[in-house]
Design a protein around this motif. Sequence first.
Motif, PDB file in Angstrom:
ATOM      1  N   MET A   1       0.813  -1.213   0.000  1.00  0.00           N
ATOM      2  CA  MET A   1       0.000   0.000   0.000  1.00  0.00           C
ATOM      3  C   MET A   1       0.851   1.270   0.000  1.00  0.00           C
ATOM      4  O   MET A   1       1.937   1.292   0.572  1.00  0.00           O
TER       5      MET A   1
ATOM      6  N   MET B   1      -5.085  -8.314   4.370  1.00  0.00           N
ATOM      7  CA  MET B   1      -3.897  -7.483   4.180  1.00  0.00           C
ATOM      8  C   MET B   1      -3.310  -7.172   5.561  1.00  0.00           C
ATOM      9  O   MET B   1      -3.786  -6.284   6.259  1.00  0.00           O
TER      10      MET B   1
ATOM     11  N   GLY C   1      -3.650   2.279  -8.620  1.00  0.00           N
ATOM     12  CA  GLY C   1      -4.718   1.386  -8.184  1.00  0.00           C
ATOM     13  C   GLY C   1      -5.384   2.011  -6.976  1.00  0.00           C
ATOM     14  O   GLY C   1      -5.688   3.198  -6.972  1.00  0.00           O
ATOM     15  N   THR C   2      -5.621   1.216  -5.931  1.00  0.00           N
ATOM     16  CA  THR C   2      -6.177   1.727  -4.677  1.00  0.00           C
ATOM     17  C   THR C   2      -5.328   1.147  -3.544  1.00  0.00           C
ATOM     18  O   THR C   2      -4.450   0.309  -3.792  1.00  0.00           O
ATOM     19  N   GLU C   3      -5.587   1.563  -2.310  1.00  0.00           N
ATOM     20  CA  GLU C   3      -4.879   0.980  -1.180  1.00  0.00           C
ATOM     21  C   GLU C   3      -5.169  -0.526  -1.123  1.00  0.00           C
ATOM     22  O   GLU C   3      -4.316  -1.315  -0.765  1.00  0.00           O
ATOM     23  N   ARG C   4      -6.394  -0.895  -1.533  1.00  0.00           N
ATOM     24  CA  ARG C   4      -6.818  -2.288  -1.449  1.00  0.00           C
ATOM     25  C   ARG C   4      -6.103  -3.149  -2.502  1.00  0.00           C
ATOM     26  O   ARG C   4      -5.739  -4.301  -2.228  1.00  0.00           O
TER      27      ARG C   4
ATOM     28  N   TYR D   1      -9.674  -3.690   4.981  1.00  0.00           N
ATOM     29  CA  TYR D   1      -8.561  -4.277   4.216  1.00  0.00           C
ATOM     30  C   TYR D   1      -7.905  -5.396   5.035  1.00  0.00           C
ATOM     31  O   TYR D   1      -7.568  -6.455   4.508  1.00  0.00           O
TER      32      TYR D   1
ATOM     33  N   SER E   1       0.388   3.923   1.707  1.00  0.00           N
ATOM     34  CA  SER E   1       0.601   4.406   3.073  1.00  0.00           C
ATOM     35  C   SER E   1       1.766   3.680   3.748  1.00  0.00           C
ATOM     36  O   SER E   1       2.404   4.224   4.649  1.00  0.00           O
ATOM     37  N   GLU E   2       2.053   2.451   3.302  1.00  0.00           N
ATOM     38  CA  GLU E   2       3.216   1.712   3.822  1.00  0.00           C
ATOM     39  C   GLU E   2       4.512   2.200   3.170  1.00  0.00           C
ATOM     40  O   GLU E   2       5.603   2.017   3.708  1.00  0.00           O
TER      41      GLU E   2
ATOM     42  N   ASP F   1      -0.650  -5.734   6.563  1.00  0.00           N
ATOM     43  CA  ASP F   1      -0.067  -4.409   6.778  1.00  0.00           C
ATOM     44  C   ASP F   1      -1.112  -3.335   7.086  1.00  0.00           C
ATOM     45  O   ASP F   1      -0.767  -2.206   7.422  1.00  0.00           O
ATOM     46  N   ALA F   2      -2.389  -3.674   6.927  1.00  0.00           N
ATOM     47  CA  ALA F   2      -3.435  -2.655   7.052  1.00  0.00           C
ATOM     48  C   ALA F   2      -3.937  -2.474   8.479  1.00  0.00           C
ATOM     49  O   ALA F   2      -4.696  -1.552   8.763  1.00  0.00           O
TER      50      ALA F   2
ATOM     51  N   GLU G   1      -9.743  -8.475   5.040  1.00  0.00           N
ATOM     52  CA  GLU G   1      -9.607  -9.211   3.772  1.00  0.00           C
ATOM     53  C   GLU G   1      -8.256  -9.915   3.686  1.00  0.00           C
ATOM     54  O   GLU G   1      -7.935 -10.507   2.655  1.00  0.00           O
TER      55      GLU G   1
ATOM     56  N   VAL H   1     -14.375   5.159  -3.489  1.00  0.00           N
ATOM     57  CA  VAL H   1     -13.420   4.329  -4.228  1.00  0.00           C
ATOM     58  C   VAL H   1     -12.120   4.101  -3.461  1.00  0.00           C
ATOM     59  O   VAL H   1     -11.638   2.980  -3.336  1.00  0.00           O
ATOM     60  N   GLY H   2     -11.547   5.183  -2.924  1.00  0.00           N
ATOM     61  CA  GLY H   2     -10.231   5.092  -2.303  1.00  0.00           C
ATOM     62  C   GLY H   2     -10.266   5.293  -0.798  1.00  0.00           C
ATOM     63  O   GLY H   2     -11.304   5.105  -0.156  1.00  0.00           O
ATOM     64  N   THR H   3      -9.144   5.701  -0.238  1.00  0.00           N
ATOM     65  CA  THR H   3      -8.996   5.764   1.210  1.00  0.00           C
ATOM     66  C   THR H   3      -9.089   7.189   1.767  1.00  0.00           C
ATOM     67  O   THR H   3      -9.761   7.426   2.769  1.00  0.00           O
TER      68      THR H   3
ATOM     69  N   THR I   1      -1.011   3.864  11.154  1.00  0.00           N
ATOM     70  CA  THR I   1       0.327   4.472  11.126  1.00  0.00           C
ATOM     71  C   THR I   1       0.237   5.986  10.887  1.00  0.00           C
ATOM     72  O   THR I   1      -0.786   6.476  10.400  1.00  0.00           O
TER      73      THR I   1
ATOM     74  N   ARG J   1      -1.177   7.260   7.634  1.00  0.00           N
ATOM     75  CA  ARG J   1      -2.630   7.088   7.515  1.00  0.00           C
ATOM     76  C   ARG J   1      -3.375   8.145   8.326  1.00  0.00           C
ATOM     77  O   ARG J   1      -4.388   8.684   7.872  1.00  0.00           O
TER      78      ARG J   1
ATOM     79  N   TYR K   1      -9.176   0.762   6.543  1.00  0.00           N
ATOM     80  CA  TYR K   1      -8.020  -0.122   6.760  1.00  0.00           C
ATOM     81  C   TYR K   1      -8.426  -1.390   7.511  1.00  0.00           C
ATOM     82  O   TYR K   1      -7.882  -2.457   7.264  1.00  0.00           O
TER      83      TYR K   1
END
Lengths: 274, 274
Positions: A198, B114, A224-227, B109, A200-201, B116-117, B112, B141-143, B121, B124, B106
């Motif tokens: 991601m 992930m 893309g997206t964070e996902r 995510y 953010s990482e 790291d989510a 699902e 759509v995004g974060t 942090t 974020r 997050y």
Amino acid sequence: MDRSVEIICIGNELLIGKTLNTNAHWLTKRITLLGLATRRVTVVGDNINEISCAIQESIHRSPSFLLTTGGLGPTFDDKTLEGLAEALGRRTNVNEEALKMIKEKYLSYAQEGMMDAAELTPPRVKMAKLPEGAKPLHNPVGTAPAVSVKHKSVTIIALPGVPSEMKSIFDESVAPVMKKAACGVTFFETSITSTNVMESEMAPLIDKVMQTNPRVYIKSHPKGTERVPYIEFHLSTTAKDANAARNRVSEALIQLTELIQGKGGKIKPTKPET
Amino acid sequence: MDRSVEIICIGNELLIGKTLNTNAHWLTKRITLLGLATRRVTVVGDNINEISCAIQESIHRSPSFLLTTGGLGPTFDDKTLEGLAEALGRRTNVNEEALKMIKEKYLSYAQEGMMDAAELTPPRVKMAKLPEGAKPLHNPVGTAPAVSVKHKSVTIIALPGVPSEMKSIFDESVAPVMKKAACGVTFFETSITSTNVMESEMAPLIDKVMQTNPRVYIKSHPKGTERVPYIEFHLSTTAKDANAARNRVSEALIQLTELIQGKGGKIKPTKPET
């Protein structure tokens, strides 16, 4: 030497979403590759007051170059030269050199059999009405000359809006002057794309690489997206020495690649922009 | 009711010619169709001072809406909220509602798979640092949430730069407010293309049609050259009544067509823009 450039794009079609501003895209790319830096792009409509204000504000910020696009043609909506004159507090006069350029163009059209081209009508003379002290620049493709005028420390160049005309005048008359002003500074860029991690990482990794390589600018572009992370990393620098620029970017690229891979990211070649 | 809108697009990629500004094109088109009018588009780089100055200058011109695009993400180069806060003379604080939005994203995510989510942090949390008094807008759509803040009479909305996120937030949260502000005003446009007659010959015809139809704006777009004339005429108007707008444009179109044909011009359907 300040290497800053501003661009003002003039035309209602850009403000109503009719026309995509490919002129600004083309110009900013060329300016960057010539070693100069575009600081601002402004888009205003076909309105003398709007044009004049935007030009005055730009002059106030003192870029080395101010380019305008659009509004040099024969119709009523072509108002750039009037707006420019107002911004500079100068009058417009028929410029003899510009008039000669225009006259010769129409004469050649008439000689090719275009009967309507014989006369120097008011809309044609309009294209020769330049702010006092300005000079016309040869238009290899179209009819309206471009216009160059120096005000305080700013070199102002008004280019036509038709892309083929704008590009040919830029290449013929503007690029050589800008190249000289860049004093040998070159721009170098590269980019890589990573998946799996991601944005953010990635933030602390970018910070780290930029701390080690303070003259390299790194920008992450999430595609893309964070996902479903798909991030382009664009690395760039400017330097007097092309090899130095390349090496500087390469060093940052190697460090960034290692850090991304350490996080589990997969590096891929960047697809070209569409 | 003033229906004016300004847009500030933020991002170095737009100033080095890396990215074509399709966001401004998409937004201006949507704004026009919603019945509002974009007065200016400004592009600045990822620099707090540049962003802040551009926002202050825009507020000074008092548009009803000021939209920004870009610079809301988690990395160091995302500086829009800091620039906005500086322009408004406000501090940035972690906004609890924004933080909740980001936390939930997050968390989903992480659920699902992930790994790291899981953690909130600093990069974020950064996306939740809003100027005081601002409120977050849901990002379908995004974060990163978009941000809305009213200052004097200007409604400022900061949208992300990723086109899919920008568009979905605009449609969900901005378009309804703009539609209301337009108070039923609609935009109507049409265009025709003519060959065979030079633009300089058309100038007096356009003047004539605009005198008879003062509320219709006619702009000629030369797609060829004076030597091989190929001109698009774009006719547009805005009105409270869609039928009135259409009729107004139709009347001007009929008159223009007759005048062009009287000069020997051939009217063709306009090819769609590419």
